[in-house]
Design a protein around this motif. Structure first.
Motif, mmCIF file in Angstrom:
data_model
loop_
_atom_site.group_PDB
_atom_site.id
_atom_site.type_symbol
_atom_site.label_atom_id
_atom_site.label_comp_id
_atom_site.label_asym_id
_atom_site.label_seq_id
_atom_site.Cartn_x
_atom_site.Cartn_y
_atom_site.Cartn_z
ATOM 1 N N ALA A 1 -0.247 -8.184 -10.788
ATOM 2 C CA ALA A 1 -0.481 -8.361 -12.221
ATOM 3 C C ALA A 1 -1.589 -7.430 -12.726
ATOM 4 O O ALA A 1 -1.463 -6.827 -13.804
ATOM 5 N N LEU A 2 -2.656 -7.304 -11.960
ATOM 6 C CA LEU A 2 -3.748 -6.400 -12.355
ATOM 7 C C LEU A 2 -3.276 -4.949 -12.416
ATOM 8 O O LEU A 2 -3.611 -4.208 -13.348
ATOM 9 N N ILE A 3 -2.510 -4.557 -11.429
ATOM 10 C CA ILE A 3 -2.004 -3.178 -11.395
ATOM 11 C C ILE A 3 -1.046 -2.937 -12.563
ATOM 12 O O ILE A 3 -1.125 -1.906 -13.241
ATOM 13 N N ALA A 4 -0.166 -3.891 -12.834
ATOM 14 C CA ALA A 4 0.773 -3.745 -13.952
ATOM 15 C C ALA A 4 0.033 -3.635 -15.281
ATOM 16 O O ALA A 4 0.398 -2.820 -16.140
ATOM 17 N N ALA A 5 -1.016 -4.440 -15.459
ATOM 18 C CA ALA A 5 -1.791 -4.384 -16.700
ATOM 19 C C ALA A 5 -2.471 -3.024 -16.857
ATOM 20 O O ALA A 5 -2.477 -2.440 -17.949
ATOM 21 N N ARG A 6 -3.012 -2.510 -15.777
ATOM 22 C CA ARG A 6 -3.679 -1.199 -15.828
ATOM 23 C C ARG A 6 -2.662 -0.088 -16.103
ATOM 24 O O ARG A 6 -2.950 0.839 -16.848
ATOM 25 N N GLU A 7 -1.481 -0.208 -15.530
ATOM 26 C CA GLU A 7 -0.437 0.792 -15.785
ATOM 27 C C GLU A 7 -0.034 0.796 -17.255
ATOM 28 O O GLU A 7 0.205 1.851 -17.835
ATOM 29 N N VAL B 1 0.856 -1.205 0.000
ATOM 30 C CA VAL B 1 0.000 0.000 0.000
ATOM 31 C C VAL B 1 0.884 1.245 0.000
ATOM 32 O O VAL B 1 0.643 2.193 -0.766
ATOM 33 N N GLU B 2 1.920 1.250 0.829
ATOM 34 C CA GLU B 2 2.827 2.406 0.877
ATOM 35 C C GLU B 2 3.530 2.595 -0.467
ATOM 36 O O GLU B 2 3.732 3.732 -0.907
ATOM 37 N N GLU B 3 3.845 1.499 -1.126
ATOM 38 C CA GLU B 3 4.454 1.587 -2.459
ATOM 39 C C GLU B 3 3.526 2.327 -3.414
ATOM 40 O O GLU B 3 3.942 3.249 -4.119
ATOM 41 N N GLN B 4 2.265 1.935 -3.428
ATOM 42 C CA GLN B 4 1.306 2.572 -4.320
ATOM 43 C C GLN B 4 1.081 4.039 -3.960
ATOM 44 O O GLN B 4 0.942 4.896 -4.832
ATOM 45 N N PHE C 1 -7.845 2.597 -7.272
ATOM 46 C CA PHE C 1 -8.000 1.157 -7.473
ATOM 47 C C PHE C 1 -6.803 0.390 -6.926
ATOM 48 O O PHE C 1 -6.961 -0.594 -6.198
ATOM 49 N N SER C 2 -5.594 0.828 -7.271
ATOM 50 C CA SER C 2 -4.401 0.074 -6.872
ATOM 51 C C SER C 2 -4.200 0.071 -5.355
ATOM 52 O O SER C 2 -3.839 -0.955 -4.776
ATOM 53 N N ILE C 3 -4.469 1.175 -4.703
ATOM 54 C CA ILE C 3 -4.319 1.239 -3.245
ATOM 55 C C ILE C 3 -5.372 0.357 -2.572
ATOM 56 O O ILE C 3 -5.063 -0.404 -1.647
ATOM 57 N N SER C 4 -6.599 0.423 -3.061
ATOM 58 C CA SER C 4 -7.661 -0.415 -2.506
ATOM 59 C C SER C 4 -7.354 -1.898 -2.710
ATOM 60 O O SER C 4 -7.527 -2.719 -1.789
ATOM 61 N N LEU C 5 -6.889 -2.242 -3.893
ATOM 62 C CA LEU C 5 -6.545 -3.633 -4.190
ATOM 63 C C LEU C 5 -5.409 -4.126 -3.304
ATOM 64 O O LEU C 5 -5.453 -5.238 -2.773
ATOM 65 N N MET C 6 -4.399 -3.296 -3.107
ATOM 66 C CA MET C 6 -3.270 -3.691 -2.260
ATOM 67 C C MET C 6 -3.691 -3.820 -0.794
ATOM 68 O O MET C 6 -3.171 -4.674 -0.077
ATOM 69 N N ARG C 7 -4.629 -2.999 -0.362
ATOM 70 C CA ARG C 7 -5.148 -3.159 1.005
ATOM 71 C C ARG C 7 -5.816 -4.527 1.165
ATOM 72 O O ARG C 7 -5.622 -5.214 2.162
ATOM 73 N N SER C 8 -6.590 -4.911 0.164
ATOM 74 C CA SER C 8 -7.241 -6.228 0.197
ATOM 75 C C SER C 8 -6.214 -7.352 0.167
ATOM 76 O O SER C 8 -6.345 -8.343 0.887
ATOM 77 N N VAL D 1 -6.040 9.306 -11.135
ATOM 78 C CA VAL D 1 -6.805 9.314 -9.880
ATOM 79 C C VAL D 1 -7.526 7.976 -9.713
ATOM 80 O O VAL D 1 -7.458 7.337 -8.654
ATOM 81 N N GLY D 2 -8.191 7.531 -10.764
ATOM 82 C CA GLY D 2 -8.901 6.257 -10.718
ATOM 83 C C GLY D 2 -7.962 5.079 -10.538
ATOM 84 O O GLY D 2 -8.228 4.165 -9.759
ATOM 85 N N HIS D 3 -6.857 5.113 -11.269
ATOM 86 C CA HIS D 3 -5.900 4.006 -11.174
ATOM 87 C C HIS D 3 -5.333 3.869 -9.764
ATOM 88 O O HIS D 3 -5.288 2.763 -9.217
#
Length: 135
Positions: A105-111, A59-62, A85-92, A80-82
């Motif tokens: 992988a999801l975050i990398a694909a979105r990036e 989460v801190e990385e994101q 999403f990425s911070i919320s996903l990493m929290r989960s 903003v959306g990305h």
């Protein structure tokens, strides 16, 4: 006669110093600076290394990436959306509700998608002539 020779030597030294100064300034002008994209990618590798050794969480990385991205590029709707999403996903993922490898992988694909959109936007602006609405 000695004074004339001394003045010639001083004049020649001034010319040499000015020539050296001009060469140094020319060399400095040709030094390439990293692009904004290169700066961000370098920072991304830095924070990933910190995460890999356990210095920071996912989460801190994101959050760090978000802050640096906005510092370099400014806020836009896609980023903003990305990052939300990425911070919320990493929290989960950190809480064990989602596999960390899949989250990465999801975050990398979105990036990659965001980067492709940014490149396409830059190309449109570069190809645009005087009749573009933003010119």
């Amino acid at each position: 006669v000695d004074a004339i020779l001394f003045l010639r030597e001083v004049t020649n030294m001034k010319k040499m110093i000015l020539l050296c100064l001009a060469l140094v300034l020319t060399a400095c002008a040709h030094v390439t600076r990293p692009t904004t994209d290169q700066k961000f990618e370098s920072y991304r590798m830095e924070v990933r290394a910190e995460r890999d050794v356990g210095k920071i969480t996912a989460v801190e990385e994101q959050e760090k990436l978000r802050d640096r991205y906005w510092e370099l590029y400014g806020k836009d709707a896609n980023s903003v959306g990305h990052f939300a999403f990425s911070i919320s996903l990493m929290r989960s993922a950190q809480a064990g509700h989602f596999p960390m490898q899949e989250a990465d992988a999801l975050i990398a694909a979105r990036e990659e998608q965001i980067f492709a959109l940014k490149m396409a936007s830059r190309q449109r602006q570069a190809d645009c002539t005087y009749d573009c609405p933003w010119n």
